[in-house]
Design a protein around this motif. Structure first.
Motif, mmCIF file in Angstrom:
data_model
loop_
_atom_site.group_PDB
_atom_site.id
_atom_site.type_symbol
_atom_site.label_atom_id
_atom_site.label_comp_id
_atom_site.label_asym_id
_atom_site.label_seq_id
_atom_site.Cartn_x
_atom_site.Cartn_y
_atom_site.Cartn_z
ATOM 1 N N SER A 163 0.827 -1.211 0.000
ATOM 2 C CA SER A 163 0.000 0.000 0.000
ATOM 3 C C SER A 163 0.858 1.257 0.000
ATOM 4 N N VAL A 164 2.026 1.186 0.611
ATOM 5 C CA VAL A 164 2.961 2.318 0.599
ATOM 6 C C VAL A 164 3.514 2.515 -0.816
ATOM 7 N N CYS A 165 3.882 1.405 -1.456
ATOM 8 C CA CYS A 165 4.367 1.470 -2.844
ATOM 9 C C CYS A 165 3.295 2.058 -3.760
ATOM 10 N N ALA A 166 2.039 1.707 -3.494
ATOM 11 C CA ALA A 166 0.938 2.245 -4.294
ATOM 12 C C ALA A 166 0.832 3.756 -4.124
ATOM 13 N N GLU A 167 0.965 4.237 -2.902
ATOM 14 C CA GLU A 167 0.870 5.684 -2.673
ATOM 15 C C GLU A 167 2.072 6.425 -3.255
ATOM 16 N N TYR A 168 3.226 5.784 -3.273
ATOM 17 C CA TYR A 168 4.402 6.384 -3.910
ATOM 18 C C TYR A 168 4.213 6.519 -5.417
ATOM 19 N N SER A 169 3.636 5.490 -6.033
ATOM 20 C CA SER A 169 3.646 5.396 -7.493
ATOM 21 C C SER A 169 2.421 5.971 -8.185
ATOM 22 N N LEU A 170 1.230 5.729 -7.671
ATOM 23 C CA LEU A 170 0.016 6.032 -8.430
ATOM 24 C C LEU A 170 -0.252 7.514 -8.652
ATOM 25 N N PRO A 171 0.131 8.429 -7.750
ATOM 26 C CA PRO A 171 -0.034 9.841 -8.086
ATOM 27 C C PRO A 171 0.785 10.271 -9.305
ATOM 28 N N LEU A 172 1.838 9.502 -9.627
ATOM 29 C CA LEU A 172 2.698 9.828 -10.761
ATOM 30 C C LEU A 172 2.177 9.277 -12.089
ATOM 31 N N VAL A 173 1.171 8.400 -12.025
ATOM 32 C CA VAL A 173 0.675 7.702 -13.215
ATOM 33 C C VAL A 173 -0.479 8.464 -13.859
ATOM 34 N N LYS A 174 -0.469 8.509 -15.188
ATOM 35 C CA LYS A 174 -1.567 9.104 -15.942
ATOM 36 C C LYS A 174 -2.848 8.297 -15.750
ATOM 37 N N VAL A 175 -3.988 8.957 -15.898
ATOM 38 C CA VAL A 175 -5.250 8.223 -15.943
ATOM 39 C C VAL A 175 -5.198 7.289 -17.156
ATOM 40 N N GLY A 176 -5.493 6.020 -16.923
ATOM 41 C CA GLY A 176 -5.367 5.003 -17.966
ATOM 42 C C GLY A 176 -4.056 4.244 -17.900
ATOM 43 N N GLY A 177 -3.090 4.768 -17.136
ATOM 44 C CA GLY A 177 -1.783 4.130 -17.023
ATOM 45 C C GLY A 177 -1.752 3.045 -15.959
ATOM 46 N N LEU A 178 -0.569 2.476 -15.765
ATOM 47 C CA LEU A 178 -0.396 1.328 -14.883
ATOM 48 C C LEU A 178 0.747 1.535 -13.902
ATOM 49 N N ALA A 179 0.585 0.950 -12.717
ATOM 50 C CA ALA A 179 1.705 0.745 -11.805
ATOM 51 C C ALA A 179 1.910 -0.753 -11.663
ATOM 52 N N VAL A 180 3.171 -1.172 -11.623
ATOM 53 C CA VAL A 180 3.511 -2.583 -11.412
ATOM 54 C C VAL A 180 4.313 -2.686 -10.124
ATOM 55 N N LEU A 181 3.785 -3.453 -9.186
ATOM 56 C CA LEU A 181 4.489 -3.711 -7.934
ATOM 57 C C LEU A 181 5.133 -5.090 -8.025
ATOM 58 N N TYR A 182 6.444 -5.145 -7.842
ATOM 59 C CA TYR A 182 7.186 -6.404 -7.834
ATOM 60 C C TYR A 182 7.203 -6.920 -6.393
ATOM 61 N N ARG A 183 6.610 -8.089 -6.157
ATOM 62 C CA ARG A 183 6.530 -8.624 -4.807
ATOM 63 C C ARG A 183 7.038 -10.061 -4.762
ATOM 64 N N GLY A 184 7.257 -10.553 -3.545
ATOM 65 C CA GLY A 184 7.613 -11.951 -3.335
ATOM 66 C C GLY A 184 6.353 -12.740 -3.026
#
Length: 247
Positions: A163-184
C-alpha cells in the motif's frame, strides 16, 4: 585479466524466451554484461548489491527486472512510454528495461544521491539516451506538476509495504496508465488490503501474476494496478507519512 572480466553472465536465451516471451539480441547481451561488471566494480565503493555471482545476478537483477513486463500487452510494450522506476537503488529494474526497450523514456528515482550518481554514471557508460536518474523522494515528486500524472507506467520493486508502494507510485501515473508492484510472497489478505488502498487513489487491481524465478524457483508476484480516475490532491501525503501510516 581481472576477476570481474573473467566472470561472464550465463547464456539464457531459451529461458528468456520461454519465461518472458522476449530475448535480448547480441548488443543487449553485451550491455547486460557491462551492467554486471560496473555494478560489481561499484560495490567496492558503496553497498549496491549482495548478489554478485553471475547466475544469481542474471536471475535476481536482470531477469527479475524484466519480469514485470509479463502481464503487459504487446501493443502496450510497443508504445513510446514514459516510465518511472521508484526506488531504483543501483538501477533496477530501470536500467535493464532501458536496454530492453530503447523506445521507452525511463526516469530512475532514488532518494540516495550516491546511488543516483552511480546510476547516471552507468547510463553514460552504456550510452543509454532513454534513461536518466534523479534524486528525490516519491512523496515530493508526486506533488510536482511536471511529474504528477505524467507517466504511462510506474515500477516499484519491493521498496516497502504494497500500500505504501501504491501511494508512492500512483499519483505519478496518468489516468489510464499502470503501476507494477514487484513482490515476493502474496496472499488473499494482501490483495484485500491493497484493493482498499488503491481505491482511495483512483485505481483498481487489474491483474495479480504469480510465478517462480527460473533458476532458484523463488516465489514472485507482479501486481498490476490500473488508474481509472485522477488521484486526490491529498495524495501522496507528506514525506514519511505513507511509511508510518499506510493506507
Amino acid at each position: 585479466m581481472s576477476q570481474i572480466e573473467t566472470n561472464r553472465l550465463p547464456q539464457m536465451t531459451t529461458v528468456w524466451q520461454q519465461s518472458l516471451n522476449w530475448q535480448p539480441d547480441a548488443a543487449q547481451e553485451q550491455l547486460f554484461q557491462r551492467v554486471y561488471q560496473e555494478v560489481i566494480e561499484g560495490n567496492r565503493q558503496q553497498n549496491l548489491t549482495r548478489i554478485t555471482i553471475p547466475k544469481d545476478f542474471w536471475e535476481k537483477h536482470l531477469w527479475d527486472s524484466l519480469s514485470g513486463i509479463v502481464g503487459l500487452e504487446q501493443d502496450f510494450l510497443a508504445q513510446k512510454l514514459q516510465v518511472i522506476d521508484i526506488g531504483t537503488g543501483a538501477g533496477f529494474p530501470g536500467i535493464p528495461l532501458a536496454i530492453a526497450f530503447p523506445h521507452w523514456q525511463i526516469t530512475l528515482l532514488d532518494s540516495t544521491r550516491k546511488k543516483i550518481n552511480f546510476v547516471n554514471d552507468l547510463i553514460t557508460k552504456l550510452k543509454l539516451n532513454n534513461a536518466t536518474g534523479i534524486v528525490a523522494r516519491a512523496e515530493e515528486l508526486g506533488r510536482i506538476p511536471g511529474d504528477r500524472q505524467a507517466y504511462d507506467l510506474a515500477l516499484v520493486r519491493a521498496v516497502s509495504k504494497a500500500s505504501v508502494c501504491a501511494e508512492y507510485s500512483l499519483p505519478l501515473v496518468k489516468v489510464g496508465g499502470l503501476a507494477v508492484l514487484y513482490r515476493g510472497h502474496w496472499n488473499k489478505s494482501d490483495t484485500a488490503s491493497l484493493k482498499s488502498a488503491v481505491a482511495r487513489l483512483g485505481c483498481k487491481i487489474e491483474l495479480i501474476y504469480p510465478w517462480e524465478t527460473p533458476i532458484s524457483q523463488g516465489v514472485r508476484h507482479c501486481i498490476y494496478i490500473r488508474k481509472h480516475s485522477p488521484t486526490s490532491k491529498k495524495f501522496p501525503r507528506e514525506v514519511g507519512v505513507p511509511e508510518k501510516q499506510p493506507l
